[in-house]
Design a protein around this motif. Structure first.
Motif, PDB file in Angstrom:
ATOM      1  N   LEU A 284      35.192  73.117  -2.688  1.00 31.33           N
ATOM      2  CA  LEU A 284      33.508  73.783  -1.738  1.00 31.33           C
ATOM      3  C   LEU A 284      33.544  74.507  -3.331  1.00 31.33           C
ATOM      4  N   LYS A 285      32.510  75.432  -3.618  1.00 31.42           N
ATOM      5  CA  LYS A 285      32.379  76.507  -4.313  1.00 31.42           C
ATOM      6  C   LYS A 285      30.843  77.064  -3.728  1.00 31.42           C
ATOM      7  N   GLN A 286      30.720  77.884  -3.795  1.00 33.07           N
ATOM      8  CA  GLN A 286      29.964  78.746  -3.301  1.00 33.07           C
ATOM      9  C   GLN A 286      28.864  79.174  -4.003  1.00 33.07           C
ATOM     10  N   PHE A 287      27.204  78.809  -4.080  1.00 31.69           N
ATOM     11  CA  PHE A 287      26.021  79.337  -5.579  1.00 31.69           C
ATOM     12  C   PHE A 287      25.333  80.063  -4.377  1.00 31.69           C
ATOM     13  N   THR A 288      24.544  81.004  -5.867  1.00 31.45           N
ATOM     14  CA  THR A 288      23.487  81.701  -5.336  1.00 31.45           C
ATOM     15  C   THR A 288      21.875  80.513  -5.963  1.00 31.45           C
ATOM     16  N   VAL A 289      21.145  80.888  -4.619  1.00 33.70           N
ATOM     17  CA  VAL A 289      19.460  80.057  -4.786  1.00 33.70           C
ATOM     18  C   VAL A 289      18.780  81.381  -5.915  1.00 33.70           C
ATOM     19  N   THR A 290      18.569  80.813  -6.947  1.00 36.20           N
ATOM     20  CA  THR A 290      17.929  81.434  -7.711  1.00 36.20           C
ATOM     21  C   THR A 290      16.610  81.070  -8.180  1.00 36.20           C
ATOM     22  N   GLY A 291      16.314  79.715  -7.727  1.00 36.75           N
ATOM     23  CA  GLY A 291      15.174  79.510  -7.700  1.00 36.75           C
ATOM     24  C   GLY A 291      14.688  78.028  -6.694  1.00 36.75           C
ATOM     25  N   ILE A 292      13.485  78.036  -6.507  1.00 38.14           N
ATOM     26  CA  ILE A 292      12.441  76.741  -5.674  1.00 38.14           C
ATOM     27  C   ILE A 292      11.639  76.351  -6.280  1.00 38.14           C
ATOM     28  N   PHE A 293      11.416  74.941  -6.497  1.00 35.98           N
ATOM     29  CA  PHE A 293      10.782  74.233  -6.546  1.00 35.98           C
ATOM     30  C   PHE A 293       9.188  73.449  -5.875  1.00 35.98           C
ATOM     31  N   GLU A 294       8.309  72.998  -6.405  1.00 37.66           N
ATOM     32  CA  GLU A 294       7.785  71.646  -5.403  1.00 37.66           C
ATOM     33  C   GLU A 294       7.351  70.860  -6.649  1.00 37.66           C
ATOM     34  N   VAL A 295       7.349  69.916  -6.550  1.00 37.15           N
ATOM     35  CA  VAL A 295       7.017  69.011  -7.787  1.00 37.15           C
ATOM     36  C   VAL A 295       5.832  68.243  -6.694  1.00 37.15           C
ATOM     37  N   GLY A 296       5.474  67.820  -5.704  1.00 32.73           N
ATOM     38  CA  GLY A 296       4.624  67.162  -4.649  1.00 32.73           C
ATOM     39  C   GLY A 296       5.529  65.755  -4.691  1.00 32.73           C
ATOM     40  N   HIS A 297       6.467  65.571  -4.501  1.00 40.15           N
ATOM     41  CA  HIS A 297       6.538  64.232  -4.494  1.00 40.15           C
ATOM     42  C   HIS A 297       8.217  63.622  -3.464  1.00 40.15           C
ATOM     43  N   PHE A 298       7.982  63.898  -1.741  1.00 40.22           N
ATOM     44  CA  PHE A 298       9.192  64.268  -1.063  1.00 40.22           C
ATOM     45  C   PHE A 298      10.691  63.263  -1.460  1.00 40.22           C
ATOM     46  N   GLU A 299      10.882  62.678  -2.508  1.00 41.90           N
ATOM     47  CA  GLU A 299      12.065  62.347  -2.912  1.00 41.90           C
ATOM     48  C   GLU A 299      12.991  63.331  -3.299  1.00 41.90           C
ATOM     49  N   TYR A 300      12.075  63.893  -4.348  1.00 45.96           N
ATOM     50  CA  TYR A 300      12.778  65.537  -5.349  1.00 45.96           C
ATOM     51  C   TYR A 300      12.896  66.400  -4.438  1.00 45.96           C
ATOM     52  N   ASP A 301      11.261  67.222  -3.912  1.00 44.03           N
ATOM     53  CA  ASP A 301      12.025  68.046  -3.204  1.00 44.03           C
ATOM     54  C   ASP A 301      12.449  68.569  -1.759  1.00 44.03           C
TER      55      ASP A 301
END
Length: 415
Positions: free
Chosen positions: A183-200
């Motif tokens: 387990l490792k704790q990460f900090t959310v630094t960004g959010i993207f939207e490419v318009g493709h459900f598989e990636y989003d």
């Protein structure tokens, strides 16, 4: 100077007082040809637009080509990258680590594909930098344990930039209590939207060095190298060239192999719709047959007079071929004009209809392409025009042959 066959054929296409029905059928044939070509060109252009849009969205985050190893990892990726970028087809190269994991936040757990990247290099082969809706990709720094995720994934986990989430690696570690996942704790630094459900909804980006630490990889070890080409359609030729200069234990793939199901489905749908709509043109061509058959019956006395004046059977045949061809050519030209006008403006037309009717054909909540795309291709338009003209000319052969066999004595017996 125009031949008399052309002049007579042109005259026969115009309305006559004694038989307006034949002219009406000619008009129906003309309209059928025009509407058929307009519909076919528009549909093919829209299908091309969807193909282009889907391809752009997929390849905006995927790569044009990838180099990996049959063993699952590369150790000399810097050397491989240097060799690859010397190829004039290659625009950029970037290392990556692909691994599976699970993200946990509160009571929410979601499986993801984890991709370790170097932000500067990744921006050269993908469009993540342009798809960020919160934060920036370059906020991923070595040892910072930051993570960038898709908008759908962020919504499912109910997280925002600055929130802490736990990344669970399936590769366990041995403890006195047994094998436990790391387990490792990460900090959310960004959010993207490419318009493709598989990636989003299923992709998470972390720094390459953080991925190496989490998945216990060596500092110079990666899953492979991603490539961006100046011309994406040269990917199959590129991997053949690279296979000749790189070690034999490497594995090469390109976008035509990785996402073949998407593009093959769109191509099949385009062909089937084109075939179905081509039947409209075929029906219009059959209308030309009926038009000419009735015209031959109506003009038997005229044909007989022309034959007695010295016109040959070939000349009579030319007259009715010209009459039918004029209908087909005019219908083809009008269809080309209407099809191109509609294809280039279908997005605006659909938007206007949606505004007037207060409806939305492609809802953003259901479809990730909310506007009708259109990409008219000259080869497709030329094929439609040629097929239309060929069908028209074929439709004129039987009625014209029948006209050339009219017996002058029989035709003038009751005149």
């Amino acid at each position: 100077m125009a031949s008399y066959e052309f002049m007579i054929g042109l005259r026969y296409t115009r309305a006559k007082r004694r038989n307006h029905f034949i002219s009406f059928i000619s008009l129906i044939s003309l309209l059928g040809m025009t509407l058929g070509m307009t519909a076919l060109i528009t549909v093919m252009s829209v299908m091309n637009g969807f193909h282009k849009e889907v391809r752009a969205r997929i390849l905006g985050v995927a790569s044009h080509a990838q180099i990996s190893s049959y063993e699952g990892s590369l150790y000399d990726w810097e050397k491989i990258g240097e060799i690859v970028v010397r190829n004039p087809r290659v625009a950029a190269a970037a290392p990556y680590i692909d691994a599976q994991g699970m993200l946990s936040h509160g009571n929410m757990v979601h499986g993801v594909m984890v991709r370790g990247i170097l932000p500067t290099d990744e921006n050269k082969v993908a469009d993540f930098g342009d798809k960020m809706i919160m934060g920036k990709l370059d906020q991923l720094v070595p040892g910072g344990f930051g993570i960038v995720i898709g908008q759908e994934l962020a919504r499912n986990l109910n997280v925002f930039p600055g929130d802490k989430i736990v990344l669970i690696s399936p590769q366990g570690q041995i403890t006195p209590a047994g094998i436990l996942p790391r387990l490792k704790q990460f900090t959310v630094t960004g959010i993207f939207e490419v318009g493709h459900f598989e990636y989003d909804s299923g992709l998470a980006l972390i720094h390459l060095s953080d991925a190496q630490k989490l998945y216990r990889m060596a500092p110079n070890q990666v899953s492979g190298v991603r490539l961006k080409l100046h011309d994406m359609f040269e990917a199959p030729q590129l991997i053949q060239e690279l296979a000749e200069v790189l070690p034999a234990d490497l594995y090469f793939t390109d976008w035509t192999q990785q996402h073949s199901n998407y593009f093959r489905a769109i191509q099949i749908e385009k062909r089937m719709l084109s075939l179905i709509l081509a039947l409209i043109i075929a029906v219009a061509a059959f209308n030309i047959v009926s038009t000419l058959v009735m015209a031959v019956t109506d003009k038997q006395s005229d044909i007989a007079i022309l034959r007695t004046l010295g016109a040959s059977s070939g000349s009579i045949m030319k007259i009715f071929i010209i009459q039918g061809a004029l209908i087909g050519i005019l219908g083809t030209l009008l269809g080309l004009l209407g099809g191109m006008l509609l294809a280039y403006n279908v997005g605006d037309i659909v938007a206007f209809i949606e505004h007037v009717s207060n409806t939305q054909f492609l809802s953003q909540e259901v479809y990730y392409i909310s506007k009708i795309p259109s990409d008219p291709q000259l080869p497709d338009i030329l094929v439609v025009a040629v097929v239309s003209l060929v069908l028209t000319l074929l439709a004129t052969l039987y009625p014209s042959y029948r006209a050339s066999k009219v017996n002058p004595a029989e035709a003038l017996r009751y005149e």
